[in-house]
Write an enzyme that holds these catalytic residues in place. Structure first.
Site, PDB file in Angstrom:
ATOM      1  CG  ASP A 178      -1.797  -1.217   1.294  1.00 24.87           C
ATOM      2  OD1 ASP A 178      -2.304  -1.645   0.247  1.00 24.87           O
ATOM      3  OD2 ASP A 178      -1.920  -1.779   2.394  1.00 24.87           O
TER       4      ASP A 178
ATOM      5  CD  GLN B 138       0.355  -8.966  -2.174  1.00 21.77           C
ATOM      6  OE1 GLN B 138       1.085  -9.650  -2.852  1.00 21.77           O
ATOM      7  NE2 GLN B 138      -0.878  -8.686  -2.559  1.00 21.77           N
TER       8      GLN B 138
ATOM      9  CG  HIS C   1      -1.996  -1.536  -8.033  1.00 22.59           C
ATOM     10  ND1 HIS C   1      -0.907  -1.364  -7.233  1.00 22.59           N
ATOM     11  CD2 HIS C   1      -1.745  -2.633  -8.769  1.00 22.59           C
ATOM     12  CE1 HIS C   1      -0.031  -2.322  -7.482  1.00 22.59           C
ATOM     13  NE2 HIS C   1      -0.523  -3.107  -8.403  1.00 22.59           N
TER      14      HIS C   1
HETATM   15  P1  IMP Z   1      -3.064 -12.794   2.083  1.00 22.01           P
HETATM   16  O1  IMP Z   1      -2.127 -12.219   1.080  1.00 22.01           O
HETATM   17  O2  IMP Z   1      -4.504 -12.544   1.753  1.00 22.01           O
HETATM   18  O3  IMP Z   1      -2.796 -14.238   2.378  1.00 22.01           O
HETATM   19  O4  IMP Z   1      -2.815 -12.014   3.470  1.00 22.01           O
HETATM   20  C1  IMP Z   1      -1.586 -12.160   4.188  1.00 22.01           C
HETATM   21  C2  IMP Z   1      -1.160 -10.842   4.822  1.00 22.01           C
HETATM   22  O5  IMP Z   1      -0.777  -9.925   3.779  1.00 22.01           O
HETATM   23  C3  IMP Z   1      -2.262 -10.116   5.606  1.00 22.01           C
HETATM   24  O6  IMP Z   1      -1.665  -9.420   6.684  1.00 22.01           O
HETATM   25  C4  IMP Z   1      -2.812  -9.106   4.610  1.00 22.01           C
HETATM   26  O7  IMP Z   1      -3.416  -8.007   5.233  1.00 22.01           O
HETATM   27  C5  IMP Z   1      -1.535  -8.716   3.889  1.00 22.01           C
HETATM   28  N1  IMP Z   1      -1.751  -8.214   2.522  1.00 22.01           N
HETATM   29  C6  IMP Z   1      -2.073  -8.929   1.433  1.00 22.01           C
HETATM   30  N2  IMP Z   1      -2.168  -8.136   0.362  1.00 22.01           N
HETATM   31  C7  IMP Z   1      -1.884  -6.891   0.765  1.00 22.01           C
HETATM   32  C8  IMP Z   1      -1.760  -5.633   0.093  1.00 22.01           C
HETATM   33  O8  IMP Z   1      -1.931  -5.489  -1.114  1.00 22.01           O
HETATM   34  N3  IMP Z   1      -1.421  -4.575   0.886  1.00 22.01           N
HETATM   35  C9  IMP Z   1      -1.189  -4.697   2.216  1.00 22.01           C
HETATM   36  N4  IMP Z   1      -1.281  -5.846   2.875  1.00 22.01           N
HETATM   37  C10 IMP Z   1      -1.613  -6.938   2.163  1.00 22.01           C
END
Ligand code: IMP
Length: 427
Positions: A13, A223, A41
């Site tokens: 983010d 991410q 995004h």
């Molecule tokens: P997952 O990717 O859904 O398995 O989530 C795993 C961790 O990554 C969690 O803490 C989510 O909040 C974080 N996360 C996944 N995608 C994003 C993103 O695009 N921005 C910020 N945090 C993310």
């Protein structure tokens, strides 16, 4: 060899959409190499705001070919709805290319993501609930279903059976859920085949040829560095490699072809979900950053945790990604603070520590050591050059650059496409 990687230097983010879009005009290919529709995004073009989850943000730049690489996990229902949403707004989506080797997220992955989080109780990761972890687990377990399997019904059925044999036992016996019928999964997936077939390509070949011909290829990470399954704050991470090496494995382009690695760095820090976050602010400053910075997740709508800038993390991102540049975003959010603390090191068990500790226990105990910099009150959103910034904003940027280990080559001073100061060219 103009092949660039653009990735989040913190916990995601950081405002990558804006950075990618800024480059979009001169870029021939924008490639996603990992993650899935857990990413988010926000791209502002004119008075239009686009929230993209799975598609590379290059889809908004005419002339640019967006690519979903083999390292991405694709939820076909989400992909098709994102495509039709953009088409309705007049965006041409016909150039998209999808790797046949990318793995699919199916409804059983999403179900398993949600039930396993519930099962973890207070140890939960705080995932986005989009099935990302279970889809990558199947890939590594060699029971995943790939995009190319959509085009061979008998293979698709065999793979769905292999995947569901074990999962149905888990769903029924452990989670007390109804088993999922193979027929239902196969029928649903086959329903996507015709709509997706025109996009599927040998993306490894396309991208390597493009680089060899001197075209500009931009690899866009989802991410961020600290959410990397290998280099992040495990287990509070995502299930893929957003760090620079992921751009190679997630696309089939070798490291010798990458010319530049740009880390997107927010002028303060945020994180979504559970896990350690040394500079987190639980007071009114945190609330102020959240409000002014609009820090709500694009994908989940969850409030982001907010804190001061952490130079230890920025240095770590420089190291594990081999960063050549930073793009500093959201500097305007800090306008109005009289003094701005910046974390320069940690104190762990009474000792000053300059580098991110490799031990999870140490990181959980780290308390920030702050240096406080003078703030500014002038509006900076109209600044076009570094010299247009108020002196204290210049000093803030220079201090961050010195602490973080790579030059700050661009600065975001507002959400709009043109609200950016470019110091060094990325190409
Ligand atoms: P997952 O990717 O859904 O398995 O989530 C795993 C961790 O990554 C969690 O803490 C989510 O909040 C974080 N996360 C996944 N995608 C994003 C993103 O695009 N921005 C910020 N945090 C993310």
């Amino acid at each position: 060899m103009p092949a660039l990687v653009l990735l989040g230097a913190q916990w995601g983010d950081e405002g990558k959409g804006k950075a990618t879009d800024l480059l979009g005009g001169s870029v021939d290919y924008v490639v996603r190499y990992q993650g899935g529709n857990n990413a988010g995004h926000t791209v502002v073009v004119g008075d239009q705001k686009y929230a993209l989850h799975l598609l590379p943000s290059g889809i908004l730049s005419p002339g640019c070919t967006p690519v979903i690489g083999n390292g991405v996990v694709v939820d076909p229902a989400v992909l098709l709805s994102e495509l039709s949403g953009l088409a309705e707004r007049g965006v041409d989506t016909s150039k998209l290319l999808i790797s046949g080797n990318a793995h699919l997220i199916t409804p059983y992955h999403t179900t398993l993501d949600k039930v396993s989080e519930r099962f973890l109780g207070k140890r939960k990761i705080g995932t986005t609930g989009r099935g990302i972890g279970p889809a990558y687990a199947d890939k590594i377990n060699r029971v995943g279903i790939r995009v190319q399997d959509l085009f061979d019904e008998s293979i698709l059925r065999q793979k769905a059976e292999a995947a569901l044999d074990f999962k149905n036992q888990v769903l029924a016996k452990l989670y007390n859920r109804r088993a999922i019928a193979v027929d239902q999964v196969v029928e649903e997936l086959l329903g996507y085949a015709d709509q997706l077939s025109g996009y599927v390509a040998d993306t490894t070949l396309v991208l390597n040829n493009a680089i060899d011909q001197g075209q500009v290829v931009l690899f866009e990470g989802g991410q961020g560095t600290l959410l990397d399954v290998d280099h992040g704050t495990y287990p509070f991470v995502t299930s893929s490699n957003p760090t620079a090496g992921g751009a190679c494995t997630g696309t089939g382009v070798g490291p010798t072809k990458i010319s530049r690695v740009i880390g997107i760095l927010k002028a303060y820090t945020t994180r979504v979900g559970a896990g350690p976050f040394p500079t987190e602010l639980l007071d009114e400053d945190g609330e102020k950053l959240r409000t002014i910075g609009g820090e709500r997740g694009v994908t989940t709508g969850r409030d982001r945790r907010c804190g001061w800038f952490d130079a230890v993390i920025a240095r770590y991102a420089t190291r594990v990604n081999g960063l050549t540049d930073f793009f500093l975003t959201k500097l305007d959010v800090l306008t109005g603070w009289e003094r701005i603390p910046v974390c320069v090191a940690y104190e762990i068990d009474g000792k000053r520590v300059e580098e991110l500790p490799y031990s999870q226990t140490d990181f959980h105990h780290a308390t920030p050591i702050y240096e406080t910099l003078p703030g500014w009150s002038e509006d900076i959103t109209q600044a076009k050059t570094f010299d247009d910034l108020p002196k204290n904003a210049q000093k803030y940027v220079q201090a961050l650059e010195e602490m973080s280990g790579a030059p700050i080559s661009a600065i975001g001073v507002g959400p709009g496409r043109d609200e950016t100061i470019q110091i060094n060219s990325f190409l």
